[in-house]
Design an enzyme around this catalytic site. Structure first.
Site, mmCIF file in Angstrom:
data_model
loop_
_atom_site.group_PDB
_atom_site.id
_atom_site.type_symbol
_atom_site.label_atom_id
_atom_site.label_comp_id
_atom_site.label_asym_id
_atom_site.label_seq_id
_atom_site.Cartn_x
_atom_site.Cartn_y
_atom_site.Cartn_z
ATOM 1 N N ASN A 72 58.334 46.499 22.081
ATOM 2 C CA ASN A 72 57.716 45.778 23.260
ATOM 3 C C ASN A 72 58.934 45.037 23.840
ATOM 4 O O ASN A 72 59.896 44.536 23.137
ATOM 5 C CB ASN A 72 56.577 44.855 22.765
ATOM 6 C CG ASN A 72 57.054 43.595 22.202
ATOM 7 O OD1 ASN A 72 57.211 42.653 22.872
ATOM 8 N ND2 ASN A 72 56.987 43.845 20.926
ATOM 9 N N GLY A 75 58.370 39.504 26.833
ATOM 10 C CA GLY A 75 59.021 38.470 27.372
ATOM 11 C C GLY A 75 58.324 37.329 27.362
ATOM 12 O O GLY A 75 58.544 36.444 28.292
ATOM 13 N N ASN A 130 56.895 29.823 16.343
ATOM 14 C CA ASN A 130 57.605 31.314 16.590
ATOM 15 C C ASN A 130 59.171 30.853 16.906
ATOM 16 O O ASN A 130 59.575 30.481 17.926
ATOM 17 C CB ASN A 130 56.940 32.033 17.750
ATOM 18 C CG ASN A 130 57.427 33.351 17.883
ATOM 19 O OD1 ASN A 130 58.647 33.814 17.292
ATOM 20 N ND2 ASN A 130 56.928 34.147 18.806
ATOM 21 N N CYS A 133 61.229 35.365 18.448
ATOM 22 C CA CYS A 133 60.876 36.437 19.710
ATOM 23 C C CYS A 133 62.069 37.058 19.643
ATOM 24 O O CYS A 133 63.414 36.462 20.358
ATOM 25 C CB CYS A 133 60.475 35.782 20.717
ATOM 26 S SG CYS A 133 60.205 36.937 22.096
ATOM 27 N N LYS A 167 57.266 31.393 11.998
ATOM 28 C CA LYS A 167 57.435 33.097 11.864
ATOM 29 C C LYS A 167 58.816 33.497 12.198
ATOM 30 O O LYS A 167 59.557 32.925 13.071
ATOM 31 C CB LYS A 167 56.788 33.339 13.321
ATOM 32 C CG LYS A 167 56.701 34.807 13.353
ATOM 33 C CD LYS A 167 55.344 35.537 13.243
ATOM 34 C CE LYS A 167 55.406 37.003 13.631
ATOM 35 N NZ LYS A 167 54.337 37.373 14.360
ATOM 36 N N GLY A 219 54.940 48.461 13.995
ATOM 37 C CA GLY A 219 54.108 49.521 13.668
ATOM 38 C C GLY A 219 54.679 50.098 12.553
ATOM 39 O O GLY A 219 55.755 49.437 11.969
ATOM 40 N N GLY A 246 53.360 46.862 10.487
ATOM 41 C CA GLY A 246 52.831 48.282 10.563
ATOM 42 C C GLY A 246 51.799 48.098 9.575
ATOM 43 O O GLY A 246 51.662 49.265 9.217
ATOM 44 N N GLY A 267 48.840 44.179 13.457
ATOM 45 C CA GLY A 267 49.583 43.583 14.716
ATOM 46 C C GLY A 267 49.410 45.067 15.634
ATOM 47 O O GLY A 267 48.377 45.197 16.295
ATOM 48 N N THR A 268 50.458 45.749 15.566
ATOM 49 C CA THR A 268 50.384 46.868 16.706
ATOM 50 C C THR A 268 49.086 47.817 16.603
ATOM 51 O O THR A 268 48.825 48.225 17.411
ATOM 52 C CB THR A 268 51.570 47.680 16.437
ATOM 53 O OG1 THR A 268 52.654 46.921 16.267
ATOM 54 C CG2 THR A 268 51.772 48.987 17.391
HETATM 55 O O1 RRO Z 1 56.480 38.363 24.287
HETATM 56 C C1 RRO Z 1 57.291 38.963 23.417
HETATM 57 O O2 RRO Z 1 58.086 39.834 24.030
HETATM 58 C C2 RRO Z 1 57.224 38.908 21.942
HETATM 59 C C3 RRO Z 1 57.200 37.704 21.305
HETATM 60 BR BR1 RRO Z 1 56.887 36.054 21.927
HETATM 61 C C4 RRO Z 1 57.408 37.971 19.899
HETATM 62 O O3 RRO Z 1 57.413 37.051 19.133
HETATM 63 N N1 RRO Z 1 57.479 38.999 19.370
HETATM 64 C C5 RRO Z 1 57.729 40.149 20.207
HETATM 65 O O4 RRO Z 1 57.773 41.423 19.732
HETATM 66 N N2 RRO Z 1 57.488 40.174 21.462
#
Ligand code: RRO
Length: 305
Positions: A72, A75, A130, A133, A167, A219, A246, A267-268
């Site tokens: 992903n 953003g 967080n 990211c 995190k 994943g 995953g 998550g995924t």
């Molecule tokens: O929004 C994201 O692109 C994103 C976030 Br905030 C994160 O903590 N982890 C991620 O894989 N995508």
């Protein structure tokens, strides 16, 4: 099978949470009706990360499917703190499980504003910071540096009595060093892993597929990396660890508990099945029985040989 536990004082009916940004409770209610809220898939709800100011997120493309995983590059689109406080947060606090609000900032001042504002809202049980990211280009990622991480925690610690979970990124050589720094600065728990920095090439051309160039892999593809990092971090720190990466069934959830996680996050898999949290919880009971444990606490107390 007794699956009850707690995370730094937050009582939990089971150890299965969601990973931030992977389950939109409001959209799920719109798509699937009230039942998805009443039989909530997770023992606590971790909201999508918010920032001080609104963000539009990254340009398309934002997603890429890989063998056993997903990249992903979302953003961090979000309404910003002010709209969050008067909007979806009011719905989140009504959910039938404890609420953990995820926040991110690119300066200590903005982190301060977020932590102070969120912790003043009745019904918020905890805050996830967080610092990991992979998709936001704000200079130095605090969570890659032990010194920066400890300084941030020390600045934020006095601002709230709520548990603060930090995190961490997997994109460092020694995540346990960052975890130790977070603990020294006053973190109540560590969650990991966030996504692994990755990229995909446009199959129809000679350019990166993702609009931002790179993204974060999640994943089952990342599970062995996550397990090793959860193991290393939980051996290094005294505070509890929220393990993720995953998890898609009870067996993989139990793997993380045995690696040292106190609780786990799905998550995924939520994107494929919005009831994945329920399946993981039911599967965890079966996995505990199959591997000879009488309760979740037995597995949490066991150490790998
Ligand atoms: O929004 C994201 O692109 C994103 C976030 Br905030 C994160 O903590 N982890 C991620 O894989 N995508």
């Amino acid at each position: 099978m007794d699956l009850r536990t707690d995370l730094c004082g937050i009582p939990l009916a089971s150890p299965v949470l969601n990973g931030s940004g992977t389950f939109d409770a409001i959209a799920a209610r719109c798509a699937f009706g009230d039942a998805v809220i009443e039989e909530f898939p997770f023992a606590a709800y971790v909201s999508k990360t918010i920032t001080r100011h609104p963000r539009a997120g990254n340009p398309p493309h934002r997603l890429w499917e890989t063998p056993s995983g997903m990249i992903n590059s979302i953003g961090l689109p979000n309404p910003g703190l002010d709209d969050f406080l008067t909007g979806i947060l009011l719905e989140f606090v009504e959910l039938p499980v404890p609420l953990i609000v995820s926040v991110m900032a690119d300066s200590p001042d903005q982190f301060t504003e977020l932590v102070e504002a969120v912790s003043a809202v009745p019904g918020v049980a905890g805050i996830e910071l967080n610092v990991s990211c992979p998709n936001v280009h704000s200079g130095l990622i605090v969570g890659e540096q032990p010194v920066e991480t400890e300084a941030l925690m020390m600045a934020l610690r006095p601002l709230t009595d709520l548990p603060m979970i930090i995190k961490l990124t997997p994109n460092v050589a020694n995540p346990h060093e960052v975890a130790l720094a977070a603990e020294a600065g006053g973190a109540d728990a560590i969650s990991l892993i966030n996504t692994l920095k990755s990229m995909a090439i446009d199959p129809a051309g000679a350019r990166a597929w993702l609009g931002a160039g790179t993204g974060g892999l999640s994943g089952p593809a990342v599970r062995p990396v996550a397990l090793a990092q959860v193991r290393a971090v939980s051996q290094a720190v005294e505070i509890p660890v929220v393990g993720m990466g995953g998890i898609d069934d009870g067996e993989s959830a139990l793997d993380f508990i045995l690696a040292g996680a106190r609780v786990v996050a799905v998550g995924t898999e939520n994107f494929r099945d919005p009831r994945a949290g329920i399946a993981v919880k039911i599967g965890l009971e079966a996995a505990l029985r199959r591997r000879g444990f009488n309760s979740l606490a037995d597995a949490q107390a066991s150490t790998l040989s």
